[in-house]
Motif scaffolding. Structure first.
Motif: not given
Length: 281
Positions: A101, A136, A138-140, A142-145, A149
């Motif tokens: 994450t 964000f 807890s996001y991975y 691939h879920q980010l712009s 990143r």
């Protein structure tokens, strides 16, 4: 940005530094030659030059990833032997791990340096918030712009509170609008709590192909010659801080220093192009 306490004197010194590589054909390629450069603590130095001239090699010498073939490289007055303490390196391609994450990616640095898991996550959470990704964590990846990143990569670097920050075209893959936002973000984080933007003691060396970016960010702009690289000229950037990355580009002062630096850089770009055309022929 908080930094480690360091002795007086320049943060970085390259003295007559040369780096040669053995080519696949058995010959020798000289990437940088007789390079002299000094960077003070708290100074933001932008480095520009033709493609392939040796800008990234210069960062490799400072970081200890490559030893000089001749000359000296010093960090905080000590010869570089291996990777110096207190140096952060942000590459063109981020090192965000896809299975972690946002929070765990940023916490990896402190954990590697011996921090307990809870402490590392607290440090990481603080920096995730500072780069504007508090919602964000807890996001991975691939879920980010792309821009998000880059914010993660910036937090990964700054969470270790480096006294020297090396940046190798970190925003080059971003679109124009996102790049401007990241430039503002970098300047804000670099300035820390200091309204004058002196960087709180952190020295930054920022390599870029984008002359506008160099002038927007830097206290000084260093122009490198066509390969093998050495320092051709150094220009002070007389633009007040804090700076807005978009608004500063519209000022007469920006255009004046931009033209001055471009006159020097343009000659080296032309030399590199002519060499490339000759090799192609």
């Amino acid at each position: 940005m908080p930094t480690q306490a360091e002795p007086d004197g320049p943060a970085i010194e390259l003295r007559d530094a040369t780096k040669r590589f053995r080519s696949s054909s058995g010959g020798v390629h000289t990437a940088v030659r007789n390079l002299d450069l000094t960077v003070r603590a708290g100074e933001f130095v932008a480095v520009v030059g033709p493609t392939g001239c040796g800008k990234s090699t210069t960062l490799s010498l400072v970081s200890g990833l490559e030893p000089p073939s001749a000359g000296e490289v010093l960090v905080h007055g000590r010869p570089v032997e291996g990777i110096p303490a207190g140096v952060g390196y942000m590459f063109q391609n981020d090192a965000v791990l896809p299975w972690r994450t946002v929070l765990d990616n940023v916490a990896a640095g402190p954990r590697y340096r011996g921090a307990a898991k809870r402490q590392a996550r607290e440090q990481a959470r603080d920096w995730v918030r500072r780069v504007g990704l508090g919602d964000f964590e807890s996001y991975y990846p691939h879920q980010l712009s792309g821009g998000m990143r880059k914010r993660v990569a910036l937090a990964q670097t700054l969470v270790n509170e480096p006294s020297i920050l090396l940046m190798d075209e970190p925003f080059s893959a971003l679109d124009v609008q996102t790049r401007g936002l990241m430039q503002d973000e970098l300047l804000r984080l670099w300035a820390g709590d200091d309204p004058l933007g002196e960087g709180g003691g952190a020295a930054v060396v920022f390599v870029t192909h984008d002359l506008e970016e160099a002038v927007v960010l830097g206290d000084r702009v260093v122009v490198m010659t066509a390969s093998p690289a050495t320092v051709k000229a150094v220009f002070d950037v007389p633009l007040e801080r804090p700076r807005d990355a978009e608004e500063i580009r519209l000022t007469p002062e920006f255009l004046e220093i931009y033209r001055e630096v471009w006159e020097s850089l343009r000659e080296e770009v032309q030399i590199a192009r002519e060499r490339g055309a000759g090799n192609a022929a």
